[in-house]
Scaffold this active site. Structure first.
Site, PDB file in Angstrom:
ATOM      1  N   PRO A   1     -23.530  62.216  27.178  1.00 14.25           N
ATOM      2  CG  PRO A   1     -23.718  63.820  25.474  1.00 14.25           C
ATOM      3  CD  PRO A   1     -23.118  63.577  26.850  1.00 14.25           C
ATOM      4  CB  CYS A   2     -22.018  57.472  26.121  1.00 19.69           C
ATOM      5  SG  CYS A   2     -20.858  58.109  27.335  1.00 19.69           S
ATOM      6  CG  HIS A   3     -27.572  58.691  24.006  1.00 26.83           C
ATOM      7  ND1 HIS A   3     -27.237  59.433  25.132  1.00 26.83           N
ATOM      8  CD2 HIS A   3     -28.433  59.457  23.289  1.00 26.83           C
ATOM      9  CE1 HIS A   3     -27.878  60.590  25.084  1.00 26.83           C
ATOM     10  NE2 HIS A   3     -28.615  60.625  23.975  1.00 26.83           N
TER      11      HIS A   3
END
Length: 102
Positions: A55-57
């Site tokens: 979940p880099c966002h």
């Protein structure tokens, strides 16, 4: 510093960020014991293999600003009910992950 170990530690923390919450590059650097290496966290995030589905966002800068030139990030965060201020930054008071409480 071993780059592979550094990246693995970054990715482990990113994987733990809960839905609807965010962390900053600097906080991730702090959590892995490298508080002066926030920029290296950014490089690690840029190079994460897409097939890992991290979940880099959920990672933003210290002001809550999303990544420039990644238009999808805001939509991904909004889908998780992350609140934004009028200036386009994440409302850090509401959405910053308090990792010390968990």
């Amino acid at each position: 510093m071993d780059q592979d170990v550094f990246k693995k530690e970054v990715y482990n923390i990113v994987a733990a960020i809960p839905s609807g919450k965010v962390l900053t590059y600097g906080q991730i650097a702090y959590l892995i014991g490298k508080p002066q290496h926030a920029r290296m966290v950014g490089y690690a995030m840029y190079n994460v293999p897409s097939e890992w589905h991290l979940p880099c966002h959920r990672v933003v800068n210290s002001q809550g600003r999303p990544v420039p030139f990644w238009a999808e990030q805001r939509g991904l965060l909004e889908a998780e009910h992350v609140k934004f201020k009028k200036n386009g930054c994440v409302d850090m008071k509401q959405c910053l992950w308090d990792f010390m409480k968990e």
